[in-house]
Design a protein around this motif. Structure first.
Motif, PDB file in Angstrom:
ATOM      1  N   UNK A  26      -2.434 -21.169 -12.459  1.00 47.75           N
ATOM      2  CA  UNK A  26      -1.401 -21.267 -11.429  1.00 47.75           C
ATOM      3  C   UNK A  26      -2.034 -21.429 -10.056  1.00 47.75           C
ATOM      4  N   UNK A  27      -1.408 -22.241  -9.216  1.00 49.76           N
ATOM      5  CA  UNK A  27      -1.943 -22.497  -7.887  1.00 49.76           C
ATOM      6  C   UNK A  27      -1.640 -21.364  -6.920  1.00 49.76           C
ATOM      7  N   UNK A  28      -0.590 -20.603  -7.185  1.00 51.02           N
ATOM      8  CA  UNK A  28      -0.231 -19.494  -6.326  1.00 51.02           C
ATOM      9  C   UNK A  28      -0.785 -18.191  -6.900  1.00 51.02           C
ATOM     10  N   UNK A  29      -1.144 -17.255  -6.021  1.00 46.91           N
ATOM     11  CA  UNK A  29      -1.599 -15.957  -6.518  1.00 46.91           C
ATOM     12  C   UNK A  29      -0.437 -15.212  -7.173  1.00 46.91           C
ATOM     13  N   UNK A  30      -0.750 -14.202  -7.964  1.00 46.99           N
ATOM     14  CA  UNK A  30       0.288 -13.477  -8.685  1.00 46.99           C
ATOM     15  C   UNK A  30       0.042 -11.980  -8.592  1.00 46.99           C
ATOM     16  N   UNK A  31       1.070 -11.240  -8.130  1.00 48.23           N
ATOM     17  CA  UNK A  31       1.007  -9.781  -8.066  1.00 48.23           C
ATOM     18  C   UNK A  31       1.802  -9.140  -9.194  1.00 48.23           C
ATOM     19  N   UNK A  86       8.283 -17.875 -10.352  1.00 43.08           N
ATOM     20  CA  UNK A  86       7.928 -18.713  -9.198  1.00 43.08           C
ATOM     21  C   UNK A  86       8.302 -18.014  -7.893  1.00 43.08           C
ATOM     22  N   UNK A  87       9.478 -17.390  -7.857  1.00 41.24           N
ATOM     23  CA  UNK A  87       9.891 -16.660  -6.661  1.00 41.24           C
ATOM     24  C   UNK A  87       8.920 -15.517  -6.373  1.00 41.24           C
ATOM     25  N   UNK A  88       8.540 -14.767  -7.396  1.00 43.92           N
ATOM     26  CA  UNK A  88       7.597 -13.660  -7.206  1.00 43.92           C
ATOM     27  C   UNK A  88       6.227 -14.165  -6.761  1.00 43.92           C
ATOM     28  N   UNK A  89       5.821 -15.314  -7.278  1.00 38.79           N
ATOM     29  CA  UNK A  89       4.533 -15.892  -6.869  1.00 38.79           C
ATOM     30  C   UNK A  89       4.572 -16.328  -5.404  1.00 38.79           C
ATOM     31  N   UNK A  90       5.708 -16.830  -4.952  1.00 38.85           N
ATOM     32  CA  UNK A  90       5.852 -17.191  -3.539  1.00 38.85           C
ATOM     33  C   UNK A  90       5.770 -15.926  -2.690  1.00 38.85           C
ATOM     34  N   UNK A  91       6.427 -14.849  -3.131  1.00 37.45           N
ATOM     35  CA  UNK A  91       6.337 -13.570  -2.420  1.00 37.45           C
ATOM     36  C   UNK A  91       4.877 -13.125  -2.303  1.00 37.45           C
ATOM     37  N   UNK A  92       4.123 -13.284  -3.386  1.00 34.43           N
ATOM     38  CA  UNK A  92       2.710 -12.905  -3.375  1.00 34.43           C
ATOM     39  C   UNK A  92       1.929 -13.774  -2.394  1.00 34.43           C
ATOM     40  N   UNK A  93       2.165 -15.085  -2.457  1.00 39.03           N
ATOM     41  CA  UNK A  93       1.447 -16.005  -1.570  1.00 39.03           C
ATOM     42  C   UNK A  93       1.722 -15.695  -0.099  1.00 39.03           C
TER      43      UNK A  93
END
Length: 191
Positions: A26-31, A86-93
């Motif tokens: 994945x290109x976005x970080x993940x929490x 995807x929404x959670x990954x955006x929150x992480x980013x």
């Protein structure tokens, strides 16, 4: 300016959805990672109106099950796991998980929360005169973009449906009251 913000939100969420589809990198970080069958929810609560907009991952309870349950929140929506991820990954980013609160402040007006298992992450917009966390408004916009693009078909009786018209009236009255207070403060400063 509003169109630019919505465009950026749409592009970022589309990129996140594509990244989630590619599970290898994945290109976005993940929490927070959504696990199939385990409930993960994101809620936006207006404390004064007591409206709770909610998103829940589909694998934790199908839409038909959630929407037909008379006890369920009539403003809850079930979305695909990948879309919520995807929404959670955006929150992480955006660094939101690094700025979450442990409890809801007593003067909170809006509360955005992510819940998974026994864990909860909270962000709040506080009373007038206290600046909101700068990322709160952006996170709220991301949440609302996903929420507004999802459809829900609840089977509740008409008298149990939320009074959205009444909520709009209350929001309008609150805005007018706030405007009057600001105008009074400006007049005080000018004197």
């Amino acid at each position: 300016m509003g169109a630019k913000v919505h465009y950026r939100i749409a592009v970022l969420l589309a990129a996140a959805c594509n990244a989630v589809g590619c599970a290898s990198s994945p290109e976005l970080p993940r929490s927070v990672t959504i696990e199939t069958g385990r409930r993960t929810s994101v809620t936006l609560t207006q404390t004064q109106g007591r409206m709770v907009l909610a998103l829940q991952n589909e694998s934790s309870g199908g839409a038909a099950q959630v929407y037909s349950d008379e006890r369920s929140n009539p403003l809850a929506k079930v979305v695909p796991d990948a879309q919520l991820q995807a929404l959670l990954d955006v929150f992480t980013a955006k660094g939101l998980f690094n700025t979450s609160m442990s409890t809801v402040p007593p003067d909170a007006r809006d509360v955005l929360a992510v819940e998974q298992g026994g864990q909860r992450w909270i962000w709040a917009r506080r009373q007038a005169g206290i600046d909101a966390e700068p990322l709160f408004h952006e996170a709220k916009a991301y949440f609302l973009d996903v929420y507004n693009s999802s459809t829900a078909y609840h089977g509740h009786a008409d008298d149990e449906r939320p009074d959205l018209k009444g909520e709009m009236q209350r929001a309008h009255e609150d805005a007018l009251t706030a405007k009057q207070k600001l105008e009074a403060l400006r007049k005080e400063k000018q004197q």
